[in-house]
Enzyme design. Structure first.
Site, PDB file in Angstrom:
ATOM      1  CB  THR A 148      67.325  -1.659  12.838  1.00 29.84           C
ATOM      2  OG1 THR A 148      66.287  -2.155  13.689  1.00 29.84           O
ATOM      3  CG2 THR A 148      66.729  -1.124  11.551  1.00 29.84           C
ATOM      4  CB  CYS A 149      68.573  -5.601  16.535  1.00 32.64           C
ATOM      5  SG  CYS A 149      66.970  -5.060  17.142  1.00 32.64           S
ATOM      6  CB  ILE A 150      72.375  -7.553  13.802  1.00 35.78           C
ATOM      7  CG1 ILE A 150      71.337  -7.959  12.735  1.00 35.78           C
ATOM      8  CG2 ILE A 150      72.129  -8.286  15.103  1.00 35.78           C
ATOM      9  CD1 ILE A 150      71.391  -9.442  12.379  1.00 35.78           C
TER      10      ILE A 150
END
Length: 463
Positions: A429-431
């Site tokens: 989810t961070c990228i």
């Protein structure tokens, strides 16, 4: 060149006048000056609206003056106003490049998933607001995951909890899709603290460009912006009552015998009470001449006075992060877009703004199957997919090209993963990355994707 020099002189004159006034007050002498040279100043603002931020910031500080120029500002493109908003919102930060990065280990917000509202309220109230502006780091108790994906999930779940009926803070509007502060929220002893907390969460989300999973009534957005409500806003909570007010305005009531006075009955905890709309209202009869005032006062009673403490509590928290002078650049419709993103998901826009990596490209059969499946999904399932990959269930204003990642704008990305039997898609989810196995058929891909969406939308681990 002349305009820039004159603008600097005007700014200097404002600063000299301000030195003679108490904090927060605008000099009557300067207000008189602006009114006298209204046309010239409007010409400056029309030619270069950004002059308000560069030299004419006195307009932002004085609503009475800003109202004279607001139509010029509101005529500028929404995207430009968004850029001005964030440029000046973050101007006070020592290093704006660091704004979205986590701070120290001691500043991590540790919250409990099974009591996310109360535990988040406790840790946010204990946190330093200036540090929260510099960056947010969230960890769920007993879980290892961290990063922007977890932050987005925290905002997403928490914004849903804010409207949880168990807390009695907000009530559904007549159409069931938007929410309004509950006039009877005092059944919860901590309701005003909770409204302040709700304001802080929405202010923080807007500050850090995070979207929230909640839509308010137009009237509540107006309260946030300081825009007066009107009788049409009543329709969100009582459509029939709004129709009655409309009828009064549209018809001559002189000889109808309505026997209305500037005093109305209203429901207070299930009991009807007579409330004057203004001093001595019970003895003032509504006539053809004063009916417009009556309609406006009834509207203010139902939409503002009945929930004024709740509004004040919310704004106290919201303004800790978002100054009133900057949020006034938008109207109530634009504020909804800023806070909650677009309500619908445009699959064609999604496809257009997706990148591929680790061996995939847009012509691969698995990718073609994937987009065919997305076209077949329900709107709710598309939202689950978006949340599964990005941590948020909303699309920012402007579409998928403006989705944020851990270090700024980050396109939705699909990465290839070797296929093994029963393997589910996963995400980072961070990228904003979907790790999609190279499934041998469309049916298997759809089955595995739906299992992942319905069983794995929440919860983050180091894996």
């Amino acid at each position: 060149m002349t305009a820039n020099r004159l603008s600097a002189v005007i700014q200097a004159f404002y600063m000299c006048c301000s030195c003679q006034m108490p904090q927060g007050m605008t000099s009557p002498r300067f207000i008189e000056f602006v009114c006298k040279h209204d046309e010239v100043l409007k010409c400056f603002v029309t030619r270069n609206p950004k002059i308000i931020f560069d030299h004419f910031h006195f307009l932002l500080e004085c609503p009475e003056l800003m109202s004279r120029f607001m139509h010029i500002i509101k005529a500028q493109p929404f995207k430009e106003r968004c850029e001005w908003f964030y440029e000046h919102l973050l101007a006070g930060q020592p290093d704006t490049d660091m704004v979205h990065r986590p701070v120290g280990e001691n500043d991590i917000l540790l919250v409990h998933r099974d009591s996310i509202f109360r535990s988040s309220c406790e840790v946010v109230f204990k946190s330093n607001s200036e540090k929260l502006k510099q960056g947010i780091a969230v960890r769920f108790h007993g879980e290892e995951g961290m990063g922007q994906g977890v932050v987005r999930e925290w905002f997403d779940i928490l914004s849903s909890e804010i409207i949880n009926p168990d807390y009695a803070l907000f009530t559904q509007s007549a159409d069931g899709t938007t929410f309004q502060p509950n006039s009877n929220s005092s059944v919860n002893p901590d309701h005003l603290n909770y409204f302040r907390f709700a304001g802080e969460i929405l202010g923080l989300a807007l500050y850090h460009r995070q979207l929230v999973n909640i839509y308010f009534t137009r009237s509540f957005y107006k309260h946030i912006l300081g825009i007066p409500v009107n009788y049409q806003d009543v329709a969100s909570i009582d459509p029939e009552y709004a129709k009655n007010l409309q009828w009064i305005l549209d018809n001559d009531i002189s000889d109808l015998g309505l026997e209305l006075t500037f005093s109305v009955e209203t429901d207070v905890f299930g009991a009807m009470e007579e409330v004057p709309l203004k001093p001595g209202g019970a003895s003032i009869v509504v006539t053809q001449e004063n009916k417009a005032e009556y309609v406006q006062l009834v509207t203010e009673l139902r939409m503002t006075r009945a929930i004024q403490p709740q509004i004040n509590g919310f704004l106290q928290g919201f303004h800790m992060f978002i100054p009133p002078s900057l949020i006034q650049l938008f109207d109530e419709f634009e504020l909804e877009l800023l806070l909650s993103g677009m309500p619908e998901i445009d699959v064609n826009d999604w496809i257009k703004n997706t990148e591929y990596t680790s061996g995939y490209d847009k012509e691969d059969q698995v990718i073609k199957w994937f987009w065919e499946i997305v076209q077949e999904l329900t709107q709710e399932e598309r939202v689950l997919l978006l949340q599964f990959v990005t941590g948020s269930s909303r699309v920012p204003h402007g579409g998928f090209a403006y989705i944020m990642g851990g270090s700024g704008l980050q396109n939705f990305t699909i990465a290839a993963v070797p296929y093994t039997s029963n393997l589910l898609p996963t995400s980072s989810t961070c990228i904003n990355m979907l790790k999609l196995p190279e499934y041998p058929s469309k049916d298997i891909l759809k089955d595995r994707l739906l299992v992942a969406l319905h069983c794995g939308s929440y919860g983050y681990t180091m894996a």
